[in-house]
Every structure is written in structure tokens, then in C-alpha cells.
Design an enzyme around this catalytic site. Structure first.
Site, PDB file in Angstrom:
ATOM      1  N   LYS A   8       0.858  -1.192   0.000  1.00  0.00           N
ATOM      2  CA  LYS A   8       0.000   0.000   0.000  1.00  0.00           C
ATOM      3  C   LYS A   8       0.889   1.236   0.000  1.00  0.00           C
ATOM      4  CE  LYS A   8       0.902   1.175   4.441  1.00  0.00           C
ATOM      5  NZ  LYS A   8       1.748   2.346   4.794  1.00  0.00           N
ATOM      6  N   PRO A  90       9.800  -4.215  -0.552  1.00  0.00           N
ATOM      7  CA  PRO A  90      10.961  -3.809   0.237  1.00  0.00           C
ATOM      8  C   PRO A  90      10.631  -3.685   1.724  1.00  0.00           C
ATOM      9  CG  PRO A  90      10.774  -2.452  -1.726  1.00  0.00           C
ATOM     10  CD  PRO A  90       9.516  -3.272  -1.654  1.00  0.00           C
ATOM     11  N   VAL A  91      11.594  -4.051   2.545  1.00  0.00           N
ATOM     12  CA  VAL A  91      11.438  -3.977   3.996  1.00  0.00           C
ATOM     13  C   VAL A  91      11.791  -2.569   4.464  1.00  0.00           C
ATOM     14  CG1 VAL A  91      12.256  -4.915   6.194  1.00  0.00           C
ATOM     15  CG2 VAL A  91      11.989  -6.426   4.201  1.00  0.00           C
ATOM     16  N   GLY A  92      11.030  -2.036   5.419  1.00  0.00           N
ATOM     17  CA  GLY A  92      11.305  -0.702   5.946  1.00  0.00           C
ATOM     18  C   GLY A  92      11.046   0.398   4.956  1.00  0.00           C
ATOM     19  N   GLY A  94       7.779   1.700   4.265  1.00  0.00           N
ATOM     20  CA  GLY A  94       6.515   2.411   4.439  1.00  0.00           C
ATOM     21  C   GLY A  94       5.436   1.897   3.514  1.00  0.00           C
ATOM     22  N   GLY A  97       4.506  -4.007   3.869  1.00  0.00           N
ATOM     23  CA  GLY A  97       4.710  -5.384   3.428  1.00  0.00           C
ATOM     24  C   GLY A  97       4.459  -6.415   4.508  1.00  0.00           C
ATOM     25  N   SER A  99       2.711  -6.092   7.292  1.00  0.00           N
ATOM     26  CA  SER A  99       1.303  -6.070   7.675  1.00  0.00           C
ATOM     27  C   SER A  99       0.444  -6.786   6.645  1.00  0.00           C
ATOM     28  CB  SER A  99       0.829  -4.621   7.831  1.00  0.00           C
ATOM     29  OG  SER A  99       1.491  -3.981   8.903  1.00  0.00           O
ATOM     30  N   ALA A 100       0.757  -6.580   5.373  1.00  0.00           N
ATOM     31  CA  ALA A 100       0.023  -7.261   4.306  1.00  0.00           C
ATOM     32  C   ALA A 100       0.191  -8.768   4.418  1.00  0.00           C
ATOM     33  CB  ALA A 100       0.499  -6.770   2.941  1.00  0.00           C
ATOM     34  N   ASP A 132      -1.567  -0.881  10.867  1.00  0.00           N
ATOM     35  CA  ASP A 132      -2.136  -0.827   9.514  1.00  0.00           C
ATOM     36  C   ASP A 132      -2.515  -2.196   8.972  1.00  0.00           C
ATOM     37  OD1 ASP A 132       0.410  -1.797   9.183  1.00  0.00           O
ATOM     38  OD2 ASP A 132       0.981  -0.434   7.585  1.00  0.00           O
TER      39      ASP A 132
END
Length: 267
Positions: A8, A90-92, A94, A97, A99-100, A132
Site C-alpha cells: 500500500k 521492500p522492507v522498511g 513504508g 509489506g 502487515s500485508a 495498519d
């Protein structure tokens, strides 16, 4: 059994107040984009998690997907599974990822084992895993408020545009991002501004984290400026992470930004 967990972006992000529980209240618009992690679950003798693709720092059994599985298992007596996670988001960044991944795993388990959870019940589980996380259960554009876990539907369709993500090799910690913002209640209404033409968002839809993050990591601010130079209608950092997204009225190539960054087109 597979699920494709999408990322997102945050369109606008206002930090409105510090809560008594240590969290912050905020206002933002979550919009799903077409960049996916892949989750597979298969029967196993004991719970196990394998992470492939983009490297994952830490013990794989500490992954949020494992936490999501255990959360449902304690209430619904699920058999052990191997969770295989292919990380493309990508990690970190925003982009939500992790949470999805957790939310889509909840939906996947609900379907595979016929648990019978309603959408609202799946959201309640997801809220226990991240602010989120519940957004990804319905996975439609929303105005998010409180901790970012309460939602109102918004009419927003960006399918006519080309959305580009630019991820620099930078990690922005949530602690650093929040340390540089001062909560302020806005007189302008993000829910109203988001209904205005996208071409007007540059002056009315802002991300409170950008000031402090750009100061700490000027390369991220440079990426945003470059995207506007390339003709973006709107560009902003997503959430508190390092990723910058841009909305273009046409397909575009950005070879100069590809040199030092990962660039994802038409997401």
C-alpha cells in the site's frame, strides 16, 4: 495454497496527537498498489517459516506471519503448517509489506480451514498484529484514523495513472521518524483534499514525516524532487519509510533513478 499480498501507499499523513498509550493518532489515506509478496502454506509436522527473496533480518520464526498463525491457532486449533514467504515488497519502506503478509495469511487460513471468520473478525485479529494490518483484510482505499487502524471508505481510483515506487538503499526506523514530528491537529481536511484533482495534491496533501526524514536522509528528498522534475503529478514519501512514490499521467522510464535505487513501475 497461495496468497498474493500486495503493498500500500500512504497518500497524505498527518500526526494529530500523542496518545496516553504511547502511540500516535494520525490521519492518512491507504491505497493498495500492485507489488506483491507471495505466501504459501503447506502441511508440516511442526510450525516452520521460510523467507525467500528480499533478505529478512532476524530469526524467521519471529516473522509476523508466524505471529499471525499462532494468534489464530490459539483460538481455532489449527494443524501445524510450513509458511513459505517470497518477499518482493521492500522492507522498511513504508509500504506495509509485513502487515500485508500477516493479513493475507489470516485470510488464507480462514479459507483453507473453513474457520468461518467474518471480515470484521479478521480485522480484529489483524489489529493485534500492527496498526495498519487490518487495512489489508478489505484491501480497498480508505481514510485511516486513530492509530491508523480505524477506517472510512473513500472514493479514490488511480487506475488511469502510472504509479512508480522508488526505494533507496536506506532504512528509516520508525523511532527516528516519529522523533522528528510534532503532533498538530489540522484545519484542512484530508478527506476533502483527497477528493480534489490529483494535480492539486502537491500543495494540499502532505506527509508530516518528510521534514525530519529528509533532514536525516537528504537522498530521499532528492528522489522526490527528481520525480517532480520528471513530470510527476504528485510525489511523496509513503508512511514513515524510505520509499517515495510518484503519480504520472503516462508511462515513464527513470534510468537515472535506477542507478542507485530499486524502481518499480506501474504498480
Amino acid at each position: 495454497m497461495l496468497a498474493f499480498a500486495n503493498a500500500k501507499i500512504n497518500i497524505g499523513l498527518n500526526i494529530t496527537e500523542k496518545r496516553a498509550d504511547g502511540y500516535h493518532n494520525l490521519e492518512t489515506v491507504f491505497y493498495p498498489v500492485r507489488l506483491h509478496d507471495v505466501i504459501e502454506i503447506t502441511d508440516a509436522e511442526e510450525l516452520h517459516c521460510v523467507v525467500k527473496g528480499i533478505s529478512f533480518a532476524g530469526n524467521e520464526m519471529d516473522n509476523i506471519c508466524v505471529k499471525a498463525f499462532r494468534l489464530l491457532q490459539q483460538d481455532h486449533n489449527l494443524p501445524a503448517q510450513q509458511i513459505t514467504l517470497l518477499k518482493n515488497i521492500p522492507v522498511g519502506a513504508g509500504l506495509g509489506g509485513g502487515s500485508a503478509d500477516a493479513a493475507f495469511l489470516i485470510k488464507l487460513l480462514n479459507e483453507r480451514f473453513n474457520i468461518g471468520l467474518s471480515v470484521a473478525e479478521m480485522e480484529d485479529y489483524a489489529r493485534q498484529l500492527g496498526a495498519d494490518c487490518a487495512f489489508f483484510v478489505r484491501n480497498t482505499p480508505v481514510f485511516a484514523f486513530d492509530k491508523g487502524d480505524q477506517f472510512e471508505d473513500v472514493e479514490l481510483d488511480l487506475s488511469a495513472y502510472c504509479i512508480v515506487l522508488v526505494m533507496p538503499p536506506i532504512h528509516v526506523s520508525t523511532a527516528v521518524a516519529y522523533a522528528g514530528v510534532k503532533p498538530v491537529k489540522r484545519s484542512a481536511d484530508l478527506k476533502v483534499n483527497i477528493t480534489l484533482p490529483v494535480s492539486s495534491w502537491k500543495d494540499s496533501v502532505t506527509n508530516d514525516f518528510e521534514i525530519s526524514v529528509f533532514k536525516e536522509f537528504p537522498e530521499i528528498g532528492h528522489i522526490k524532487n527528481k520525480l517532480y522534475e520528471h513530470g510527476a503529478v504528485y510525489a511523496a514519501m509513503s508512511g514513515s519509510g524510505a520509499c517515495v512514490f510518484a503519480i504520472f499521467e503516462h508511462q515513464i522510464s527513470l534510468p537515472d533513478l535506477e542507478v542507485n535505487n530499486r524502481v518499480y513501475y506501474n504498480v
